[in-house]
Design a protein around this motif. Structure first.
Motif, short mmCIF file in Angstrom:
data_model
loop_
_atom_site.label_atom_id
_atom_site.label_comp_id
_atom_site.label_asym_id
_atom_site.label_seq_id
_atom_site.Cartn_x
_atom_site.Cartn_y
_atom_site.Cartn_z
N ALA A 131 -9.20 -15.52 7.25
CA ALA A 131 -10.61 -15.61 6.87
C ALA A 131 -11.39 -14.51 7.57
N PHE A 132 -12.26 -13.84 6.84
CA PHE A 132 -13.05 -12.72 7.36
C PHE A 132 -14.50 -12.84 6.91
N SER A 133 -15.40 -12.29 7.71
CA SER A 133 -16.79 -12.18 7.29
C SER A 133 -16.84 -11.24 6.10
N ALA A 134 -17.74 -11.52 5.15
CA ALA A 134 -17.91 -10.65 3.99
C ALA A 134 -18.95 -9.58 4.25
N GLU A 135 -19.40 -9.43 5.49
CA GLU A 135 -20.40 -8.42 5.84
C GLU A 135 -19.70 -7.12 6.23
N CYS A 136 -19.91 -6.09 5.43
CA CYS A 136 -19.28 -4.79 5.68
C CYS A 136 -19.72 -4.26 7.05
N THR A 137 -18.77 -3.72 7.78
CA THR A 137 -19.05 -3.19 9.12
C THR A 137 -19.70 -1.82 9.09
N HIS A 138 -19.90 -1.27 7.90
CA HIS A 138 -20.58 0.02 7.79
C HIS A 138 -22.09 -0.16 7.80
N GLN A 139 -22.63 -0.87 6.77
CA GLN A 139 -24.08 -1.06 6.72
C GLN A 139 -24.48 -2.46 6.27
N GLY A 140 -23.57 -3.41 6.37
CA GLY A 140 -23.93 -4.80 6.13
C GLY A 140 -23.94 -5.27 4.70
N CYS A 141 -23.45 -4.49 3.76
CA CYS A 141 -23.37 -4.95 2.37
C CYS A 141 -22.36 -6.08 2.26
N THR A 142 -22.40 -6.82 1.16
CA THR A 142 -21.49 -7.93 0.97
C THR A 142 -20.21 -7.45 0.30
N VAL A 143 -19.09 -7.66 0.98
CA VAL A 143 -17.77 -7.26 0.54
C VAL A 143 -17.19 -8.41 -0.30
N ALA A 144 -16.34 -8.07 -1.29
CA ALA A 144 -15.77 -9.08 -2.17
C ALA A 144 -14.32 -8.75 -2.51
N PRO A 145 -13.54 -9.77 -2.93
CA PRO A 145 -12.17 -9.51 -3.38
C PRO A 145 -12.17 -8.56 -4.58
N ASP A 146 -11.17 -7.68 -4.62
CA ASP A 146 -11.07 -6.68 -5.67
C ASP A 146 -9.62 -6.23 -5.76
N GLN A 147 -9.36 -5.23 -6.58
CA GLN A 147 -8.04 -4.60 -6.70
C GLN A 147 -8.20 -3.11 -6.45
N ASP A 148 -7.26 -2.51 -5.75
CA ASP A 148 -7.25 -1.07 -5.51
C ASP A 148 -5.85 -0.57 -5.84
N ARG A 149 -5.71 0.16 -6.92
CA ARG A 149 -4.43 0.69 -7.39
C ARG A 149 -3.37 -0.41 -7.48
N GLY A 150 -3.80 -1.56 -8.04
CA GLY A 150 -2.88 -2.66 -8.27
C GLY A 150 -2.61 -3.56 -7.09
N ARG A 151 -3.24 -3.30 -5.96
CA ARG A 151 -3.02 -4.18 -4.81
C ARG A 151 -4.34 -4.86 -4.44
N PRO A 152 -4.27 -6.09 -3.92
CA PRO A 152 -5.50 -6.78 -3.56
C PRO A 152 -6.20 -6.11 -2.38
N THR A 153 -7.51 -6.13 -2.41
CA THR A 153 -8.31 -5.54 -1.34
C THR A 153 -9.62 -6.31 -1.25
#
Length: 131
Positions: free
Chosen positions: A67-89
């Motif tokens: 489990a991770f915070s969904a707050e991006c460590t760059h500027q605080g945007c909300t991060v979400a599950p996605d796919q990057d070149r066929g792998r989960p990210t």
């Protein structure tokens, strides 16, 4: 007990996060039900809202959930599950940071620090996170 709901992708929070202010691990607190295990099959990811906080979940095995915070460590945007070149990210829609679903470590984009990790367990038929 907190209430968990599935949430969608949202934009930036407006709060700037400095690299020094982004902790790598939440020390934990009250065990809070996050999601029924049937809604998080092995190898899948989910975004849930618990007690006003958005968390990202990744189920590694029958008994292991990260489990991770969904707050991006760059500027605080909300991060979400996605796919990057066929792998989960976990992906940030604001500036393109991508985070490893098993470790929270960034591997693309401007973020330099990992997502804050929370302790998660599988208890009976629920994923439980210490908030």
């Amino acid at each position: 007990m907190g209430v968990a709901t599935t949430v969608g992708l949202t934009g930036c929070t407006g709060d700037l996060q400095t690299e020094a202010s982004a902790p790598s691990q939440h020390p934990g607190g009250s065990p809070t039900p996050a999601l029924p295990v049937r809604d998080l099959p092995v190898g899948s990811q989910a975004s849930v809202a618990i007690d006003g906080r958005t968390l990202l979940l990744h189920r590694e095995s029958e008994d292991t959930v990260r489990a991770f915070s969904a707050e991006c460590t760059h500027q605080g945007c909300t991060v979400a599950p996605d796919q990057d070149r066929g792998r989960p990210t976990f992906a940030c829609p604001c500036h393109g940071s991508h985070f490893d679903v098993a470790t929270g470590v960034p591997y693309g984009g401007p973020a330099q620090k990992p997502l804050t990790e929370f302790t998660a367990t599988v208890e009976d038929d629920m994923v439980v996170v210490r908030i």
